[in-house]
Write a protein that holds these residues in place. Structure first.
Motif, mmCIF file in Angstrom:
data_model
loop_
_atom_site.group_PDB
_atom_site.id
_atom_site.type_symbol
_atom_site.label_atom_id
_atom_site.label_comp_id
_atom_site.label_asym_id
_atom_site.label_seq_id
_atom_site.Cartn_x
_atom_site.Cartn_y
_atom_site.Cartn_z
ATOM 1 N N GLY A 77 0.759 -1.087 0.096
ATOM 2 C CA GLY A 77 0.014 0.170 -0.032
ATOM 3 C C GLY A 77 0.756 1.230 -0.111
ATOM 4 N N ARG A 78 1.930 1.049 0.904
ATOM 5 C CA ARG A 78 2.650 2.462 0.791
ATOM 6 C C ARG A 78 3.675 2.624 -0.536
ATOM 7 N NH1 ARG A 78 7.666 3.886 0.880
ATOM 8 N NH2 ARG A 78 8.615 1.756 0.521
ATOM 9 N N MET A 79 4.050 1.680 -1.433
ATOM 10 C CA MET A 79 4.487 1.686 -2.670
ATOM 11 C C MET A 79 3.634 2.343 -3.648
ATOM 12 S SD MET A 79 6.892 -1.693 -2.840
ATOM 13 C CE MET A 79 8.309 -1.851 -1.714
ATOM 14 N N GLU B 183 4.209 10.374 -6.834
ATOM 15 C CA GLU B 183 5.438 10.804 -7.447
ATOM 16 C C GLU B 183 4.946 10.826 -9.111
ATOM 17 O OE1 GLU B 183 8.637 8.305 -6.527
ATOM 18 O OE2 GLU B 183 8.961 9.228 -4.870
ATOM 19 N N GLY B 184 4.000 10.161 -9.615
ATOM 20 C CA GLY B 184 3.655 10.066 -10.864
ATOM 21 C C GLY B 184 2.572 11.129 -10.967
ATOM 22 N N LYS B 185 1.844 11.178 -12.318
ATOM 23 C CA LYS B 185 0.976 12.160 -12.651
ATOM 24 C C LYS B 185 -0.203 12.241 -11.939
ATOM 25 C CE LYS B 185 2.176 10.972 -17.579
ATOM 26 N NZ LYS B 185 1.634 10.480 -18.999
ATOM 27 N N LYS B 186 -0.467 13.538 -11.611
ATOM 28 C CA LYS B 186 -1.357 13.873 -10.582
ATOM 29 C C LYS B 186 -2.992 13.875 -11.222
ATOM 30 C CE LYS B 186 1.598 15.260 -7.412
ATOM 31 N NZ LYS B 186 1.703 14.647 -5.929
ATOM 32 N N ARG B 187 -3.102 12.425 -11.740
ATOM 33 C CA ARG B 187 -4.705 12.515 -12.405
ATOM 34 C C ARG B 187 -5.050 10.905 -11.730
ATOM 35 N NH1 ARG B 187 -2.298 14.186 -17.414
ATOM 36 N NH2 ARG B 187 -2.537 11.994 -18.265
#
Length: 338
Positions: A47-49, A56-60
């Motif tokens: 879950g943390r990963m 860190e990825g795209k904010k979508r």
């Protein structure tokens, strides 16, 4: 004589078998605990990963959905069942809920199913309380669900001040004084009386005896059943206490009287007499004072207060419900009382 020796050998073998059987059963339990702890901790880390990757990825939202779809397919292909998108979402939620405000959670002593249920509880304080109680009392998932559905947390909140309420979410239910034992109301939905239009006090008592294990669970911690219709004689007059228990935490007798109608001041006076008798003639010197609980269908709080002494710490009156109250109803009661 030869036959006797053979029987003795069989008895010895049975003892050995019993000892080995118990050893193996305990070993299985220990192994299961280790496996469960490893699994829950692993799911927490997964879950943390996922959360870190999404941040860190795209904010979508599309990115998060695609990530879970891809992970689910690859993990299922390599590791088999258990990694559906739904399960991965639960792991993500598990981390989000338990990455802050942890109590016993850092050790994760409960099963994965327990934590999935606990994650559905929005209030951090309430969630912590049920986690502590589940761990301390070794509640099954079924018992955890029942305690939650019957609003144990809300019912305990009603009988505590603000400081004691804070302790519920940090230490669980502490039994340090008589009033800590008492709930109001008691929820007795397991008795099967909700469909009856009319029943007697004897019917209520008999139903409790027939479900005594569940009733003891509803009473709370440390209760041992002593008997029903326990008789004592005073001045050549016989009296019968409906239910008698002993609480090993407070080291005292707990006498219970059942009333299906409205509580009257005579009922309180009768309970006072029961408590006095047990204090003077039954309890030992190293035991604490007897607690009396009148469990009734209806009560007038003002009547109870004016009948009992101002410094009363031994006698309590609580309502009972034969149907399961809704969480909304219980929460409304808490809000109205606060």
């Amino acid at each position: 004589m030869e036959i006797k020796k053979k029987n003795e050998r069989v008895n010895v073998n049975n003892n050995i078998y019993q000892n080995i059987s118990e050893l193996l059963q305990q070993a299985r339990k220990n192994v299961n605990k280790v496996i469960n702890s490893a699994m829950v901790n692993t799911y927490f880390e997964i879950g943390r990963m996922i959360v870190v990757e999404e941040q860190e990825g795209k904010k979508r939202a599309e990115y998060g959905k695609k990530l879970l779809e891809t992970l689910s397919k690859k993990l299922t292909l390599e590791f088999g069942k258990g990694f559906s998108e739904r399960n991965l979402k639960q792991m993500r939620m598990f981390y989000q809920k338990y990455s802050i405000g942890q109590t016993l959670s850092a050790q994760f002593k409960l099963s994965w199913s327990h934590y999935i249920f606990l994650c559905k509880i929005d209030s951090l304080e309430e969630r912590n309380f049920y986690e502590i109680e589940s761990t301390n009392n070794n509640w099954s998932l079924r018992e955890l669900k029942r305690q939650f559905d019957t609003g144990l947390y809300e019912r305990l909140v009603l009988s505590r001040d603000k400081e004691e309420i804070k302790l519920l979410s940090k230490q669980g239910q502490l039994i340090e004084k008589p009033k800590n034992l008492v709930k109001d109301p008691y929820v007795l939905e397991f008795l099967g009386l909700e469909g009856l239009t009319k029943y007697s006090e004897n019917d209520l008592e008999t139903a409790i005896i027939n479900h005594i294990e569940k009733f003891i669970m509803e009473l709370g911690k440390g209760f041992l059943f002593q008997g029903r219709q326990v008789k004592f004689t005073f001045d050549e007059e016989h009296f019968f206490v409906d239910l008698v228990f002993y609480n090993r935490i407070l080291k005292c007798f707990v006498v219970i009287d059942l009333k299906i109608g409205k509580l009257k001041h005579q009922d309180i006076g009768q309970m006072q007499m029961y408590v006095n008798y047990y204090d003077r003639y039954v309890k030992l010197e190293d035991e604490n004072k007897t607690i009396g609980i009148i469990i009734c269908k209806n009560k007038n709080d003002t009547l109870v207060e004016i009948t009992l002494p101002e410094n009363n710490t031994q006698i309590f009156a609580s309502r009972y419900n034969t149907v399961l109250p809704s969480k909304e109803e219980l929460k409304k009661i808490v809000e109205d009382e606060s």
